[in-house]
Design a protein around this motif. Structure first.
Motif, PDB file in Angstrom:
ATOM      1  N   ARG A 168     -18.130  -6.235   1.616  1.00 46.74           N
ATOM      2  CA  ARG A 168     -19.138  -5.264   2.027  1.00 46.74           C
ATOM      3  C   ARG A 168     -18.987  -5.109   3.605  1.00 46.74           C
ATOM      4  NH1 ARG A 168     -23.452  -2.866  -0.100  1.00 46.74           N
ATOM      5  NH2 ARG A 168     -23.421  -4.422  -1.970  1.00 46.74           N
ATOM      6  N   ALA A 169     -18.749  -6.135   4.557  1.00 47.94           N
ATOM      7  CA  ALA A 169     -18.464  -5.922   5.942  1.00 47.94           C
ATOM      8  C   ALA A 169     -17.275  -5.144   6.215  1.00 47.94           C
ATOM      9  CB  ALA A 169     -18.411  -7.434   6.446  1.00 47.94           C
ATOM     10  N   LEU A 170     -16.061  -5.428   5.234  1.00 47.10           N
ATOM     11  CA  LEU A 170     -14.813  -4.637   5.283  1.00 47.10           C
ATOM     12  C   LEU A 170     -14.778  -3.159   5.197  1.00 47.10           C
ATOM     13  CD1 LEU A 170     -11.684  -5.062   5.745  1.00 47.10           C
ATOM     14  CD2 LEU A 170     -11.531  -5.272   3.118  1.00 47.10           C
ATOM     15  N   THR A 171     -15.763  -2.909   4.266  1.00 49.77           N
ATOM     16  CA  THR A 171     -16.308  -1.338   3.920  1.00 49.77           C
ATOM     17  C   THR A 171     -16.932  -0.741   5.287  1.00 49.77           C
ATOM     18  OG1 THR A 171     -16.649  -1.645   1.639  1.00 49.77           O
ATOM     19  CG2 THR A 171     -17.677   0.356   2.575  1.00 49.77           C
ATOM     20  N   HIS A 172     -17.856  -1.541   5.782  1.00 51.28           N
ATOM     21  CA  HIS A 172     -18.710  -1.132   7.047  1.00 51.28           C
ATOM     22  C   HIS A 172     -17.555  -0.883   8.229  1.00 51.28           C
ATOM     23  CE1 HIS A 172     -22.529  -2.745   5.429  1.00 51.28           C
ATOM     24  NE2 HIS A 172     -22.239  -1.798   4.852  1.00 51.28           N
ATOM     25  N   ARG A 173     -16.517  -1.830   8.326  1.00 49.33           N
ATOM     26  CA  ARG A 173     -15.459  -1.783   9.371  1.00 49.33           C
ATOM     27  C   ARG A 173     -14.675  -0.632   9.336  1.00 49.33           C
ATOM     28  NH1 ARG A 173     -11.701  -5.543   9.807  1.00 49.33           N
ATOM     29  NH2 ARG A 173     -13.093  -6.805   8.250  1.00 49.33           N
ATOM     30  N   THR A 174     -14.125  -0.387   8.040  1.00 44.24           N
ATOM     31  CA  THR A 174     -12.919   0.429   7.701  1.00 44.24           C
ATOM     32  C   THR A 174     -13.389   1.678   6.828  1.00 44.24           C
ATOM     33  OG1 THR A 174     -12.181  -0.709   5.704  1.00 44.24           O
ATOM     34  CG2 THR A 174     -11.528  -1.792   7.621  1.00 44.24           C
ATOM     35  N   GLY A 175     -14.298   1.871   6.460  1.00 40.45           N
ATOM     36  CA  GLY A 175     -14.594   3.035   5.354  1.00 40.45           C
ATOM     37  C   GLY A 175     -13.728   2.746   4.064  1.00 40.45           C
ATOM     38  N   LYS A 176     -13.144   1.402   4.052  1.00 47.98           N
ATOM     39  CA  LYS A 176     -12.528   1.455   2.412  1.00 47.98           C
ATOM     40  C   LYS A 176     -13.242   0.518   1.550  1.00 47.98           C
ATOM     41  CE  LYS A 176      -8.639   3.871   4.156  1.00 47.98           C
ATOM     42  NZ  LYS A 176      -8.457   4.942   3.526  1.00 47.98           N
ATOM     43  N   VAL A 177     -13.412   0.799   0.243  1.00 45.90           N
ATOM     44  CA  VAL A 177     -14.121  -0.149  -0.544  1.00 45.90           C
ATOM     45  C   VAL A 177     -13.014  -0.900  -1.297  1.00 45.90           C
ATOM     46  CG1 VAL A 177     -15.535  -0.075  -2.734  1.00 45.90           C
ATOM     47  CG2 VAL A 177     -16.098   1.468  -0.998  1.00 45.90           C
ATOM     48  N   ILE A 178     -13.033  -2.054  -1.108  1.00 47.38           N
ATOM     49  CA  ILE A 178     -12.062  -3.101  -1.868  1.00 47.38           C
ATOM     50  C   ILE A 178     -12.862  -3.787  -2.933  1.00 47.38           C
ATOM     51  CG2 ILE A 178     -10.138  -4.696  -1.676  1.00 47.38           C
ATOM     52  CD1 ILE A 178      -9.549  -2.020  -0.407  1.00 47.38           C
ATOM     53  N   ARG A 179     -12.447  -3.806  -4.207  1.00 47.23           N
ATOM     54  CA  ARG A 179     -13.320  -4.415  -5.385  1.00 47.23           C
ATOM     55  C   ARG A 179     -12.358  -5.345  -5.874  1.00 47.23           C
ATOM     56  NH1 ARG A 179     -16.131  -0.785  -9.464  1.00 47.23           N
ATOM     57  NH2 ARG A 179     -14.026   0.286  -9.343  1.00 47.23           N
ATOM     58  N   VAL A 180     -13.078  -6.674  -6.188  1.00 45.43           N
ATOM     59  CA  VAL A 180     -12.193  -7.672  -6.886  1.00 45.43           C
ATOM     60  C   VAL A 180     -12.879  -7.588  -8.381  1.00 45.43           C
ATOM     61  CG1 VAL A 180     -11.756 -10.154  -7.066  1.00 45.43           C
ATOM     62  CG2 VAL A 180     -12.014  -8.948  -4.616  1.00 45.43           C
ATOM     63  N   GLY A 181     -11.610  -7.856  -9.186  1.00 47.10           N
ATOM     64  CA  GLY A 181     -12.000  -8.002 -10.710  1.00 47.10           C
ATOM     65  C   GLY A 181     -11.476  -9.367 -11.151  1.00 47.10           C
ATOM     66  N   PHE A 182     -12.245 -10.056 -11.876  1.00 45.72           N
ATOM     67  CA  PHE A 182     -12.023 -11.300 -12.409  1.00 45.72           C
ATOM     68  C   PHE A 182     -11.587 -11.194 -13.741  1.00 45.72           C
ATOM     69  CE2 PHE A 182     -15.326 -11.816  -9.079  1.00 45.72           C
ATOM     70  CZ  PHE A 182     -14.849 -12.979  -8.524  1.00 45.72           C
ATOM     71  N   GLU A 183     -10.466 -11.851 -13.984  1.00 47.16           N
ATOM     72  CA  GLU A 183      -9.431 -11.685 -15.190  1.00 47.16           C
ATOM     73  C   GLU A 183      -9.638 -12.686 -16.300  1.00 47.16           C
ATOM     74  OE1 GLU A 183      -4.576 -11.309 -16.031  1.00 47.16           O
ATOM     75  OE2 GLU A 183      -5.498 -10.687 -13.982  1.00 47.16           O
ATOM     76  N   PRO A 184     -10.518 -12.406 -17.355  1.00 48.87           N
ATOM     77  CA  PRO A 184     -10.585 -13.485 -18.544  1.00 48.87           C
ATOM     78  C   PRO A 184      -9.374 -13.671 -19.010  1.00 48.87           C
ATOM     79  CG  PRO A 184     -12.263 -11.669 -18.834  1.00 48.87           C
ATOM     80  CD  PRO A 184     -11.372 -11.120 -17.756  1.00 48.87           C
ATOM     81  N   GLU A 185      -9.253 -15.067 -19.457  1.00 49.94           N
ATOM     82  CA  GLU A 185      -7.781 -15.677 -19.617  1.00 49.94           C
ATOM     83  C   GLU A 185      -8.231 -16.613 -20.511  1.00 49.94           C
ATOM     84  OE1 GLU A 185      -4.020 -17.572 -18.306  1.00 49.94           O
ATOM     85  OE2 GLU A 185      -4.358 -15.743 -17.307  1.00 49.94           O
ATOM     86  N   PRO A 186      -7.275 -16.780 -21.794  1.00 48.72           N
ATOM     87  CA  PRO A 186      -7.741 -17.852 -22.695  1.00 48.72           C
ATOM     88  C   PRO A 186      -7.335 -19.180 -22.223  1.00 48.72           C
ATOM     89  CG  PRO A 186      -6.452 -16.411 -23.895  1.00 48.72           C
ATOM     90  CD  PRO A 186      -6.763 -15.825 -22.472  1.00 48.72           C
ATOM     91  N   GLY A 187      -8.332 -20.107 -22.283  1.00 50.15           N
ATOM     92  CA  GLY A 187      -8.338 -21.611 -21.651  1.00 50.15           C
ATOM     93  C   GLY A 187      -8.827 -21.701 -20.364  1.00 50.15           C
ATOM     94  N   CYS A 188      -9.647 -20.587 -19.823  1.00 50.80           N
ATOM     95  CA  CYS A 188     -10.295 -20.637 -18.446  1.00 50.80           C
ATOM     96  C   CYS A 188     -11.647 -20.665 -18.843  1.00 50.80           C
ATOM     97  CB  CYS A 188      -9.774 -19.501 -17.598  1.00 50.80           C
ATOM     98  SG  CYS A 188      -8.097 -19.609 -17.279  1.00 50.80           S
ATOM     99  N   VAL A 189     -12.475 -20.845 -17.629  1.00 53.19           N
ATOM    100  CA  VAL A 189     -13.974 -20.800 -17.746  1.00 53.19           C
ATOM    101  C   VAL A 189     -14.330 -19.662 -18.323  1.00 53.19           C
ATOM    102  CG1 VAL A 189     -16.002 -20.819 -16.285  1.00 53.19           C
ATOM    103  CG2 VAL A 189     -14.181 -22.253 -15.771  1.00 53.19           C
TER     104      VAL A 189
END
Length: 370
Positions: A168-189
């Motif tokens: 969110r701070a990066l968006t305020h600083r740069t105007g760019k929205v960077i989103r992170v996606g968590f990738e379900p995978e067999p064997g993981c939490v």
């Protein structure tokens, strides 16, 4: 490549560069000037999307030297390449002789995973094309399951809160929205999307969501619409196909039992962490098996083996065939070309064929290449 959805949205299609064994900036530049540039030429595309994998060393070099970041941006533009998404799952050493379980380290309980991902977000914000304001990063589904404790869960949630605040701070600083996606995978939490709903329900959904990997979903025997029903934003789709073997034909999988990557294997009633365990008797032979081995989208393996390409087609229909897209970033992620039995030595031609397959599938859903 960019395609226009019937609703007017821009869909970004890229291939993931984690298929290339480059750990430093010179290696990154070589892969872009060599393979990626040739892929674009083979496709006849005005511009080609690349989902960059930046290992810890290369990311650190870019963050430490602004001139290197500017040079990478210029190189991309000169080659007709663009970056709107990064693969932040592997941290380093993804092409070591043996990777296996090491790919899940550091996990999201470790502050280093947070630092690395926020660094990637800074880089991506600087690399986005001028007419693009949103970028995405895929990452691991919190941790491998076996060491999961309440203390680790508490540390993970603190790091995810810090991640969202940093984005969110990066968006305020740069105007760019960077989103992170968590990738379900067999064997993981987070193995399947319902677990994502349970574990990520309280995170900041403006910046954190899901990355759906079609191979992983197929191995988990999930319905193609499962990801759309979680209530979580679908940040990115990784277009990938799993390997499948019908009942009684599993010995044909032996050629794919290789030492570098982990190949989780599942049947209707069982699961093992790696293909070798399944072949040694860990799964019932009278059931079909699905294997976490990313195989080319456009080509079938030798019979009797098949792939989950029909599943991928159904998933694309679900996510992109409606009145509006449920995700706008698609990354073809066949990172196994270098360990694929009988693969053509012409890597660029193979990647181009996959992207052409994807382009055809998307245009069949009413999209038009820009």
């Amino acid at each position: 490549m960019r395609l226009r959805h019937p609703d007017g949205s821009t869909i970004h299609l890229a291939y993931c560069t984690n298929v290339h064994p480059a750990e430093d900036l010179p290696g990154i530049h070589r892969q872009l000037s060599g393979i990626a540039a040739r892929v674009r030429t083979l496709l006849g595309a005005e511009r080609l999307g690349v989902g960059l994998w930046l290992p810890r060393q290369a990311a650190g070099e870019l963050l430490a030297r602004g001139d290197e970041l500017a040079a990478l941006r210029e190189r991309l533009a000169s080659l007709g390449l663009e970056v709107v998404t990064l693969n932040g799952f592997p941290y380093r050493g993804f092409h070591d002789e043996v990777v296996k379980y090491r790919v899940y380290q550091p996990d999201w309980a470790d502050a280093e995973r947070l630092r690395y991902t926020l660094g990637l977000a800074e880089i991506l914000a600087a690399l986005l094309p001028d007419d693009v304001t949103e970028g995405t990063i895929s990452t691991l589904p919190l941790a491998w399951r076996t060491a999961w404790t309440q203390d680790k869960a508490t540390a993970v949630m603190a790091n995810l809160d810090a991640l969202a605040q940093g984005l969110r701070a990066l968006t305020h600083r740069t105007g760019k929205v960077i989103r992170v996606g968590f990738e379900p995978e067999p064997g993981c939490v987070i193995e399947v999307t319902p677990q994502a709903t349970a574990l990520l329900s309280e995170v900041d959904h403006d910046y954190l969501g899901l990355c759906l990997d079609a191979c992983h979903m197929a191995v988990g025997f999930e319905k193609p619409g499962a990801g759309a029903g979680t209530g979580l934003p679908i940040v990115k789709l990784q277009a990938s196909c799993a390997l499948e073997a019908p009942p009684g034909a599993q010995r044909a999988l032996a050629a794919f039992d290789e030492p570098r990557f982990l190949h989780q294997t599942r049947s209707a009633t069982g699961y093992v962490d790696d293909l070798g365990e399944a072949l040694a008797g860990g799964l019932p032979a009278d059931e079909s098996w699905r294997v976490h081995f990313h195989v080319p989208l456009h080509a079938d393996p030798p019979p009797p083996l098949t792939t989950s390409a029909p599943y991928l087609r159904d998933l694309l229909d679900t996510l992109l065939g409606g009145p509006g897209p449920l995700t706008r970033h698609i990354e073809v992620e066949t990172y196994t070309w270098n360990v694929l039995p009988g693969a053509s030595p012409d890597l660029a031609a193979g990647i181009a064929a996959e992207l052409d397959w994807m382009r055809g599938r998307l245009t069949s859903l009413g999209m038009k290449e820009q």
